[in-house]
Scaffold this motif. Structure first.
Motif, mmCIF file in Angstrom:
data_model
loop_
_atom_site.group_PDB
_atom_site.id
_atom_site.type_symbol
_atom_site.label_atom_id
_atom_site.label_comp_id
_atom_site.label_asym_id
_atom_site.label_seq_id
_atom_site.Cartn_x
_atom_site.Cartn_y
_atom_site.Cartn_z
ATOM 1 N N GLU A 65 42.811 43.636 -8.307
ATOM 2 C CA GLU A 65 41.845 42.963 -8.921
ATOM 3 C C GLU A 65 42.553 41.548 -9.666
ATOM 4 O O GLU A 65 42.128 40.501 -9.338
ATOM 5 C CB GLU A 65 40.949 43.375 -9.943
ATOM 6 N N GLN A 121 37.408 35.973 0.894
ATOM 7 C CA GLN A 121 38.735 35.586 0.242
ATOM 8 C C GLN A 121 39.242 36.640 -0.512
ATOM 9 O O GLN A 121 40.487 36.308 -0.620
ATOM 10 C CB GLN A 121 38.560 34.102 -0.432
ATOM 11 N N ASN A 122 38.574 37.201 -1.468
ATOM 12 C CA ASN A 122 39.216 38.458 -2.126
ATOM 13 C C ASN A 122 40.146 39.321 -1.357
ATOM 14 O O ASN A 122 41.217 39.912 -1.556
ATOM 15 C CB ASN A 122 38.099 39.003 -3.150
ATOM 16 N N TRP A 131 43.594 39.065 -6.610
ATOM 17 C CA TRP A 131 42.699 38.283 -5.913
ATOM 18 C C TRP A 131 42.182 37.163 -6.993
ATOM 19 O O TRP A 131 41.767 36.269 -6.664
ATOM 20 C CB TRP A 131 41.451 39.046 -5.461
ATOM 21 N N ARG A 182 43.238 37.577 -0.129
ATOM 22 C CA ARG A 182 44.018 37.369 -1.164
ATOM 23 C C ARG A 182 45.086 38.744 -1.497
ATOM 24 O O ARG A 182 46.274 38.875 -1.557
ATOM 25 C CB ARG A 182 43.562 37.142 -2.443
ATOM 26 N N VAL A 183 44.255 39.962 -1.441
ATOM 27 C CA VAL A 183 45.031 41.123 -1.591
ATOM 28 C C VAL A 183 46.021 41.526 -0.521
ATOM 29 O O VAL A 183 46.853 41.755 -0.489
ATOM 30 C CB VAL A 183 44.003 42.460 -1.690
ATOM 31 N N TRP A 226 47.989 33.907 -5.517
ATOM 32 C CA TRP A 226 47.765 34.462 -4.340
ATOM 33 C C TRP A 226 46.459 33.646 -3.657
ATOM 34 O O TRP A 226 46.173 33.693 -2.599
ATOM 35 C CB TRP A 226 47.087 36.147 -4.385
ATOM 36 N N LYS A 227 45.716 32.953 -4.639
ATOM 37 C CA LYS A 227 44.520 31.889 -4.052
ATOM 38 C C LYS A 227 45.507 30.855 -3.396
ATOM 39 O O LYS A 227 45.006 30.435 -2.190
ATOM 40 C CB LYS A 227 44.030 31.383 -5.309
ATOM 41 N N TRP A 230 49.044 39.147 -1.022
ATOM 42 C CA TRP A 230 49.743 39.884 -2.169
ATOM 43 C C TRP A 230 50.613 41.242 -1.754
ATOM 44 O O TRP A 230 51.679 41.286 -1.772
ATOM 45 C CB TRP A 230 48.622 40.507 -3.332
#
Lengths: 201, 201
Positions: B146, B89-90, B149, B93-94, B154-155, B97
């Motif tokens: 960082e 997921q991180n 995320w 999300r990046v 962005w989540k 973004w």
């Protein structure tokens, strides 16, 4: 002498039907023969704790579209049968009867006849009367075919084929084994051709 | 002006990684662009009542072999990461973004960087320190990555992407949509190429 190609299939598997239409010519181009092995996908799914892809509604929608598109891509005639999928143990027992008593050629001819009947004309291979008629069309003795699928010997032979498939790691169809290497799916055709042409990669 | 190719992927999907390496060149050959959409396969599996193929031991054995063979077939470097699969997921999300704030090119560069890091060097995209370092390597501001995320915006964007994927019938990855036609799997490459070259078949 190159090793034959093992080809595991279920008579009710669309991708097996499509692969059945190209595998012999491809094998011949590369000096190989094909050893077909009729199995019941329900048994191998169960052993692997899987279910048929078409038992999941969202995947089914895609699969029904992909069966037909994949057939067109390979220029193989395809008419989606309904009902689908169907139980295929009787057709598979006739296959093993022919394979063990007459050999690969007779069994392969029956595989082709069964696949084409189901996937181009919707012949319900699970219905004894229809299967018997198909046996006659395919040049077999219909009575002998019916006796074969009711014979404990060929029932047992199919069970053994399922067990052998599970032991070989088969969990879906078509499943090919070439020189010990497993290839699952009609869509592994390009990789199979490369393996046959130039060996392991 | 031909429609772009929609490409749904998960950073932890081997077949998505392989497809990510050929899709841009193929699209360009046929006058198309690619619109990437990072998703979480766990969410689409769940919506379709599916599980990851590698959660079934027998299928996993085959898949682990097929990932590597399919990569070799496409001449894409591949080193099986361990642990695998990982939560992504991180990284996703990046991706969103970058896509929403800088555009497709920046997002595609991040997708490539993330895939290659995980599938050739085993960089654990699920570990914040490793992901932050990778962001730096990829020319991003690690602190900003960082923050992205961890940012509810962005989540939420990733959640929306998952919902949109489910609405589009996505149940696995890579999943492509071209002119409204769905293609699931790295192994649909030959059909995709034919569609791009000559249209519907």
């Amino acid at each position: 002498m190159k090793a034959p190609i093992d080809f595991y299939f279920d008579f009710s598997s669309p991708y097996s039907y499509i692969a059945n239409e190209w595998i012999d010519a491809m094998a011949a181009r590369h000096g190989r023969t094909v050893q077909r092995r009729a199995i019941l996908l329900g048994v191998t799914f169960s052993a692997a704790e899987l279910k048929s892809p078409v038992s999941y509604p969202i995947k089914r929608d895609y699969a029904m579209r992909d069966f037909q598109r994949s057939a067109r891509f390979e220029r193989v005639p395809y008419v989606q049968p309904d009902p689908f999928p169907i139980p295929t143990q009787n057709a598979a027992r006739v296959f093993w009867w022919l394979k063990d008593s007459e050999g690969e050629t007779a069994a392969a001819a029956w595989a082709r006849a069964g696949f084409r009947a189901f996937f181009t004309r919707g012949v319900p291979l699970n219905e004894p009367a229809a299967l018997k008629a198909l046996a006659g069309e395919a040049g077999l003795d219909p009575e002998a075919a019916e006796q074969a699928w009711n014979n404990p010997m060929w029932k047992e032979r199919l069970k053994r084929a399922n067990d052998e498939a599970i032991a070989a790691g088969v969990f879906g169809a078509p499943h090919f084994v070439i020189d010990g290497e497993p290839f699952w799916g009609n869509d592994r055709k390009p990789q199979i051709e490369q393996w046959l042409a130039s060996g392991p990669f």
